[in-house]
Scaffold this active site. Structure first.
Site, PDB file in Angstrom:
ATOM      1  N   GLU A  96       0.482  -1.362   0.094  1.00  0.00           N
ATOM      2  CA  GLU A  96      -0.323  -0.185   0.247  1.00  0.00           C
ATOM      3  C   GLU A  96       1.027   1.524  -0.257  1.00  0.00           C
ATOM      4  O   GLU A  96       1.093   1.624   1.285  1.00  0.00           O
ATOM      5  CB  GLU A  96      -0.831   0.310   1.338  1.00  0.00           C
ATOM      6  CG  GLU A  96      -2.240  -1.324   1.166  1.00  0.00           C
ATOM      7  CD  GLU A  96      -3.144  -1.082   2.322  1.00  0.00           C
ATOM      8  OE1 GLU A  96      -2.776  -0.037   3.148  1.00  0.00           O
ATOM      9  OE2 GLU A  96      -3.896  -1.487   2.160  1.00  0.00           O
ATOM     10  N   GLU A 146      -6.640  -6.953  -0.701  1.00  0.00           N
ATOM     11  CA  GLU A 146      -6.900  -7.025   0.048  1.00  0.00           C
ATOM     12  C   GLU A 146      -8.276  -6.286  -0.135  1.00  0.00           C
ATOM     13  O   GLU A 146      -8.709  -5.651  -0.656  1.00  0.00           O
ATOM     14  CB  GLU A 146      -6.303  -6.351   1.173  1.00  0.00           C
ATOM     15  CG  GLU A 146      -4.797  -6.806   1.717  1.00  0.00           C
ATOM     16  CD  GLU A 146      -4.559  -5.218   2.773  1.00  0.00           C
ATOM     17  OE1 GLU A 146      -5.009  -4.448   3.309  1.00  0.00           O
ATOM     18  OE2 GLU A 146      -3.503  -5.051   3.063  1.00  0.00           O
TER      19      GLU A 146
END
Ligand code: GCU
Ligand code: CA
Length: 624
Positions: free
Chosen positions: A450, A542
């Site tokens: 991320e 995710e």
């Protein structure tokens, strides 16, 4: 996992020094004896070539200006990636130590490294460091960190000490033969990975050959032959760059059939053939399998290569090596598939949730196709003990492989949010992973979990540096690239998917990741995923049914809308997370991982029950 309201770090990329034209590079043979690069032939920033102190090699040495940043930079070209010992010869009788940074491909591998005083300007001594070099051209720079400038520099020796691991180069590649006994016994049967299909030549005629095209010039280390009853007593292994001029690299007149492993070849070529000169029987020559191994550049199997039949019913047995086809993820039959599975929580915190029993439950009760191994880099993760965490990931990969699941190796960079911060660590880690597992068909590399507080161009630049490191070793693996603002395609920074669509990573066989948390991310995020998936390959590595913190109330209605979209567009996903953390998004009841049971629903939180139901449903893996 994304944390809402995390203060954003300024996108302060280290300014990149634009380098002058590089000295002419020399191509090193792989893992050869040291190759010498004289300093006087390198690129010199602030300095001159001199020859007034004896004992130097070549035609002189470099006396840099006594200034911070004065430097010598060498250009070193390698055919494939590997660790190398870099030895720099220097003299320093100035009376002051002269530390310098040793910088490989823009990354400092030894900061302010000591180049201490020697007894005289004619007393030369060696300084060595080990660094990972990439395939292709590398830059190796020694730059003064004090106003003393550098020591006098004589040369750089480069010795490649580890070869990248061998990979199977021939599987599924185009094959031809001098003849076939009949149409059911073609040359392709010898490179299809199946020991129940074979090539056979016409009977009673010598010589006969079968050959395979590796698709690119390759370094060939080993050939394995699995002979049918009609074997050769006399044959040669020959290689060719062009398919017409052949060089013999091995020959025998005493072949006895069965399996022949011909090792230590050290040959180079694109085409390899088995050239039979004497038959053991009155029939022809016949091979169940003809495998060529090496380290050279390989290419993904061609779309027309005949897939070998599955030998089991696990996701990996059915689908084999995956590849990106258009905007989809395709299996060995070149058919789009969707993978569904779970991500671990941080393996520095929750290794107790990844064990034999929990993985059995994931594979056979949840029927998961894929396990994402979430290895944090900071926050007590990889950087604190690279060997321990690398070994832990190796172990999880083996356990998932034994259960026929795909594995996403997640480089869980998060804080700091600029993936470039961890580039050198990523190179070391992914090199180790690829070297160990390149021969497996079930590995996907996720190179940046991320990114945050950093723009897309910086992420793209990072991806374009780390992907070649992986591909030099594992040529055909799918790589997953994170997107801006916690893999939101930029949305959480107020941007949109167009920043990626209009400026794609310069690499093939990659997918972009999108993360969402259904109670925080409504229809604007869903619509962006939908639009993006029509234009670029997307993988949701995710998501949660709750808020972006991984906690709080579930929004199953919104989550189902995402799942319906992902099913319709065959977007693969892994859910966050397979642990017993206290948050609502951890599937197991808090604190139950030590004991289980892991199968069934008795230990699951509501989000766990919900997502298990949605992973367990039958897969649709086309095989035709
Ligand atoms: C002297 C010496 C040089 C050296 C220089 C220095 O000039 O001859 O070779 O580089 O000192 O201290 O930098
Ligand atoms: Ca000097």
């Amino acid at each position: 996992m994304k944390i809402l309201n995390r203060p954003l770090r300024a996108a302060g990329l280290a300014s990149l020094v634009t380098l002058a034209a590089l000295a002419v590079g020399v191509t090193l043979p792989a893992w050869a004896a040291p190759t010498r690069y004289e300093a006087e032939s390198a690129t010199i920033s602030q300095g001159v070539v001199e020859s007034n102190h004896a004992g130097f090699s070549g035609s002189g040495f470099v006396n840099t200006d006594n200034a911070v940043g004065s430097a010598v930079q060498w250009s070193v070209t390698l055919p494939s990636a590997g660790n190398a010992t870099l030895t720099i010869r220097y003299a320093n009788a100035s009376g002051a130590n002269r530390p310098a940074d040793i910088i490989v491909n823009g990354t400092t591998v030894a900061a302010a490294s000591a180049f201490n005083v020697t007894s005289a300007w004619t007393t030369w001594t060696d300084k060595s460091v080990t660094a990972l070099l990439a395939a292709g051209t590398n830059t190796i720079r020694v730059a003064a960190t004090t106003a003393q400038g550098t020591a006098n520099l004589d040369y750089l020796d480069v010795e490649v000490i580890t070869a990248p691991s061998e990979t199977l180069l021939s599987r599924g590649r185009p094959a031809t033969a001098s003849s076939v006994e009949d149409a059911t016994l073609p040359a392709a049967n010898a490179v299809d990975g199946s020991t129940t299909t074979r090539w056979a030549s016409a009977a009673g005629v010598d010589p006969q050959w079968v050959r395979v095209d590796l698709g690119a010039p390759s370094s060939i280390t080993r050939v394995e032959l699995n002979w049918e009853a009609a074997y050769a007593t006399g044959y040669r292994i020959e290689v060719s760059a062009d398919g017409s001029a052949w060089t013999s690299v091995y020959s025998t007149t005493t072949g006895n059939g069965g399996t022949d492993a011909i090792t230590g070849l050290g040959a180079n070529g694109r085409y390899v053939r088995v050239y039979g000169t004497a038959r053991a029987t009155q029939w022809g020559y016949s091979l169940w399998e003809f495998d060529v191994y090496g380290t050279g550049p390989s290419v993904p199997p061609s779309p027309s290569a005949p897939p070998s039949p599955p030998t089991g019913t696990t996701p990996v047995a059915i689908n084999g090596q995956l590849r990106v086809c258009g905007v989809k993820l395709c299996n060995r039959y070149n058919q789009p598939i969707q993978l569904r599975g779970m991500s671990t929580h941080g393996i520095q915190w929750y290794p107790q949730c990844v064990n034999d029993s929990s993985l059995n439950a994931l594979a056979t009760d949840w029927n998961a196709d894929v396990l994402r191994v979430s290895m944090y880099v900071q926050e007590g993760g990889y950087e604190t003990n690279p060997q321990l965490f690398t070994d832990r990931v190796h172990g999880y990969i083996e356990q998932a492989t034994a259960r026929g699941m795909y594995v996403i190796v997640d480089w869980h960079m998060l804080t700091p949010g600029d993936p470039n911060y961890n580039l050198a660590r990523a190179r070391t880690f992914f090199t180790a992973i690829a070297q160990r597992h390149a021969n497996k068909t079930n590995i996907l590399y996720e190179v940046a979990n991320e990114p945050n507080g950093v723009g897309w161009p910086a992420i793209k630049s990072y991806a374009e540096q780390i992907i070649p490191t992986i591909r030099a070793i594992d040529a055909d693996a799918v790589v997953l690239v994170g997107t801006r603002a916690w893999s939101s395609l930029g949305l959480s920074d107020g941007s949109s998917e167009t920043e990626v669509i209009n400026n794609k990573v310069n690499a093939t066989n990659i997918m972009y990741t999108f993360h969402f948390y259904a109670a925080s991310h409504g229809s604007s995020y869903l619509n962006a995923l939908s639009r993006a998936a029509d234009q670029i390959p997307m993988f949701v590595t995710e998501f949660g049914t709750q808020e972006a913190s991984g906690d709080g109330p579930n929004n199953f209605t919104q989550a189902q809308a995402y799942l319906d979209l992902m099913a319709a567009k065959k977007i693969s996903w892994t859910n966050w997370n397979y642990s017993d953390d206290f948050r609502t998004g951890a599937v197991f009841t808090t604190g139950t991982c030590g004991t289980g049971p892991y199968a069934g629903t008795s230990r699951l939180k509501p989000a766990g029950v919900w997502v298990r139901d949605r992973i367990r449903t039958a897969d649709n893996f086309p095989t035709g």
